[in-house]
Enzyme design. Structure first.
Site, mmCIF file in Angstrom:
data_model
loop_
_atom_site.group_PDB
_atom_site.id
_atom_site.type_symbol
_atom_site.label_atom_id
_atom_site.label_comp_id
_atom_site.label_asym_id
_atom_site.label_seq_id
_atom_site.Cartn_x
_atom_site.Cartn_y
_atom_site.Cartn_z
ATOM 1 C CG ASP A 87 -4.023 4.067 6.574
ATOM 2 O OD1 ASP A 87 -4.031 4.968 6.031
ATOM 3 O OD2 ASP A 87 -3.766 2.879 6.370
ATOM 4 C CE1 TYR B 127 -5.146 -2.723 4.984
ATOM 5 C CE2 TYR B 127 -5.004 -1.072 6.724
ATOM 6 C CZ TYR B 127 -4.603 -1.699 5.456
ATOM 7 O OH TYR B 127 -3.878 -0.812 4.589
ATOM 8 C CE LYS C 185 -5.739 2.705 3.299
ATOM 9 N NZ LYS C 185 -5.392 2.133 4.509
ATOM 10 C CG HIS D 33 -7.708 -0.633 -0.028
ATOM 11 N ND1 HIS D 33 -8.000 -1.122 1.108
ATOM 12 C CD2 HIS D 33 -6.223 -0.577 -0.164
ATOM 13 C CE1 HIS D 33 -6.881 -1.473 1.820
ATOM 14 N NE2 HIS D 33 -6.057 -1.131 1.023
HETATM 15 N N1 LIG Z 1 -3.179 1.294 0.509
HETATM 16 C C1 LIG Z 1 -2.591 0.214 0.714
HETATM 17 O O1 LIG Z 1 -2.836 -0.591 -0.313
HETATM 18 C C2 LIG Z 1 -1.752 -0.131 1.695
HETATM 19 C C3 LIG Z 1 -1.097 -1.350 1.467
HETATM 20 C C4 LIG Z 1 -0.163 -1.669 2.384
HETATM 21 C C5 LIG Z 1 -0.109 -0.750 3.812
HETATM 22 N N2 LIG Z 1 -0.838 0.243 3.937
HETATM 23 C C6 LIG Z 1 -0.623 1.028 5.390
HETATM 24 O O2 LIG Z 1 0.466 1.618 5.415
HETATM 25 C C7 LIG Z 1 0.910 1.072 6.728
HETATM 26 C C8 LIG Z 1 2.210 0.929 6.631
HETATM 27 O O3 LIG Z 1 2.682 -0.233 5.673
HETATM 28 P P1 LIG Z 1 3.057 -1.765 6.158
HETATM 29 O O4 LIG Z 1 2.319 -1.951 7.507
HETATM 30 O O5 LIG Z 1 2.765 -2.539 5.174
HETATM 31 O O6 LIG Z 1 4.632 -1.644 6.364
HETATM 32 P P2 LIG Z 1 5.605 -0.969 7.208
HETATM 33 O O7 LIG Z 1 5.058 -0.040 8.077
HETATM 34 O O8 LIG Z 1 6.737 -0.540 6.038
HETATM 35 O O9 LIG Z 1 6.617 -2.060 7.862
HETATM 36 C C9 LIG Z 1 5.843 -2.694 9.065
HETATM 37 C C10 LIG Z 1 6.961 -3.676 9.618
HETATM 38 O O10 LIG Z 1 7.892 -3.317 10.072
HETATM 39 C C11 LIG Z 1 8.284 -3.233 11.443
HETATM 40 N N3 LIG Z 1 8.559 -2.327 12.164
HETATM 41 C C12 LIG Z 1 8.076 -1.026 12.400
HETATM 42 N N4 LIG Z 1 8.745 -0.418 12.892
HETATM 43 C C13 LIG Z 1 9.900 -1.130 13.066
HETATM 44 C C14 LIG Z 1 11.426 -0.614 13.770
HETATM 45 N N5 LIG Z 1 11.584 0.762 14.147
HETATM 46 N N6 LIG Z 1 12.445 -1.437 13.466
HETATM 47 C C15 LIG Z 1 12.446 -2.637 12.920
HETATM 48 N N7 LIG Z 1 11.001 -2.967 12.453
HETATM 49 C C16 LIG Z 1 9.839 -2.096 12.591
HETATM 50 C C17 LIG Z 1 6.678 -3.948 11.952
HETATM 51 O O11 LIG Z 1 6.948 -4.858 12.915
HETATM 52 P P3 LIG Z 1 6.177 -4.792 14.388
HETATM 53 O O12 LIG Z 1 4.504 -4.073 14.129
HETATM 54 O O13 LIG Z 1 6.029 -5.922 14.982
HETATM 55 O O14 LIG Z 1 6.696 -3.624 15.130
HETATM 56 C C18 LIG Z 1 6.236 -4.574 10.812
HETATM 57 O O15 LIG Z 1 6.510 -5.771 10.366
HETATM 58 C C19 LIG Z 1 0.108 -0.087 6.842
HETATM 59 O O16 LIG Z 1 0.074 -0.715 8.194
HETATM 60 C C20 LIG Z 1 -1.422 0.370 6.357
HETATM 61 O O17 LIG Z 1 -2.048 1.053 7.224
HETATM 62 C C21 LIG Z 1 -1.560 0.515 2.768
#
Ligand SMILES: NC(=O)c1ccc[n+]([C@@H]2O[C@H](COP(=O)([O-])OP(=O)(O)OC[C@H]3O[C@@H](n4cnc5c(N)ncnc54)[C@H](OP(=O)(O)O)[C@@H]3O)[C@@H](O)[C@H]2O)c1
Length: 278
Positions: free
Chosen positions: A51, A56, A81, A114
């Site tokens: 994704d 980004y 997106k 988005h």
């Molecule tokens: N459509 C939208 O508006 C929207 C908004 C936000 C996000 N997204 C998508 O959703 C994806 C996921 O959401 P997100 O990136 O916001 O947050 P998330 O997946 O909830 O959390 C990511 C965070 O958790 C850490 N992490 C990952 N695995 C871990 C583990 N096993 N133990 C401890 N820490 C861990 C990562 O650090 P490290 O990378 O340092 O491991 C990072 O700091 C995004 O990357 C993006 O592709 C979409």
């Protein structure tokens, strides 16, 4: 709902496309070795869904990571997106071409609106419908659309969105919205399943972790899948990319799924789709 089997298992979208229910998020992964290595490593570890988003600013790196992984493009489910400032009919068509160029591909598997930019998202949607009909996108969807945004869009859309990607974690379950999407055959997809990391400061899954010998991350991701929700946890660390995917050898009991559901507080780690200014 399909059975949850393995890292490459899929949910079927309403147009027949198979969407891997588990993938890698890339928000805040830098457009250099960081994202290239994360994508390459994830695909080599069995992930089949990546994704990204124009916003980004890492689409080039994502594209390189796919090539470097050695996994064939057609075996990867790739989402990007259209960003808010590009919304509108003509500008979305242009933004799509720019995205696929950066990604180094000629199609994407899923293209999402988005955010529901007021006064624009219907024109944006018409552009997605055109690209879909031309075969440039395998499935089209939205992101951050609440029930009223969806009802409004469904009033004029020719094609019902196949996916709605929403913030989703134990403190933001939004069951009514999830039910509405299920009723309309719109696949729900979780963003920030770990509340962008804040989940790890809460002590809400200890009992389940002890019972199953699993981490907080694994318990919560398994709960996503058992709720029929696609999930795309982000990590750029190899050990986490692997451990986040080790969720196919245990199953939460219905009362355990209900327990996690019950933690809903309406708490967001990201912006409110009814009140954003970007
Ligand atoms: N459509 C939208 O508006 C929207 C908004 C936000 C996000 N997204 C998508 O959703 C994806 C996921 O959401 P997100 O990136 O916001 O947050 P998330 O997946 O909830 O959390 C990511 C965070 O958790 C850490 N992490 C990952 N695995 C871990 C583990 N096993 N133990 C401890 N820490 C861990 C990562 O650090 P490290 O990378 O340092 O491991 C990072 O700091 C995004 O990357 C993006 O592709 C979409």
């Amino acid at each position: 709902m399909s059975k949850i089997t393995d890292i490459q298992g899929t949910f079927k979208l309403h147009n027949g496309v198979d969407m891997p229910y588990f993938g890698l998020g890339t928000y805040l992964a830098d457009n250099d070795e960081e994202v290239i290595d994360a994508v390459k490593f994830a695909l080599q570890s069995g992930y089949r869904h990546i994704d990204t988003a124009a916003a980004y600013k890492n689409e080039e790196g994502v594209g390189k990571g796919i090539v470097d992984s050695g996994v064939a493009r057609e075996d990867v489910f790739l989402t990007t997106k259209v960003w808010n400032s590009d919304q509108g009919y003509e500008s979305t068509l242009k933004a799509f071409e720019a995205s696929v160029k950066r990604l180094g591909t000629d199609y994407v598997d899923l293209y999402l609106v988005h955010w529901p930019v007021a006064g624009k998202y219907k024109d944006t949607w018409r552009a997605l419908e055109k690209l879909y009909k031309e075969g440039r996108i395998k499935a089209i969807g939205v992101s951050n659309f609440l029930k009223h945004h969806l009802e409004d869009l469904l009033g004029s859309a020719e094609i019902v969105p196949m996916v709605n990607q929403m913030e989703f974690h134990p403190h933001l379950v939004q069951q009514e919205l999830l039910d509405f999407c299920n009723t309309n055959k719109i696949q729900y997809e979780a963003w920030s399943p770990f509340m962008q990391g804040k989940l790890f400061e809460l002590d809400i899954t200890k009992e389940l972790e002890d019972k199953y010998g699993k981490s907080t991350a694994q318990i919560v991701l398994r709960w996503n899948l058992q709720k029929g929700v696609v999930t795309i946890p982000k990590s750029v660390h190899k050990n986490r990319i692997v451990s986040n995917s080790e969720i196919f050898d245990f199953e939460l009991a219905p009362n355990e799924v209900a327990y996690l559901d019950s933690l809903h507080k309406g708490e967001r780690s990201g912006p409110d789709p009814d009140n954003f200014d970007f």
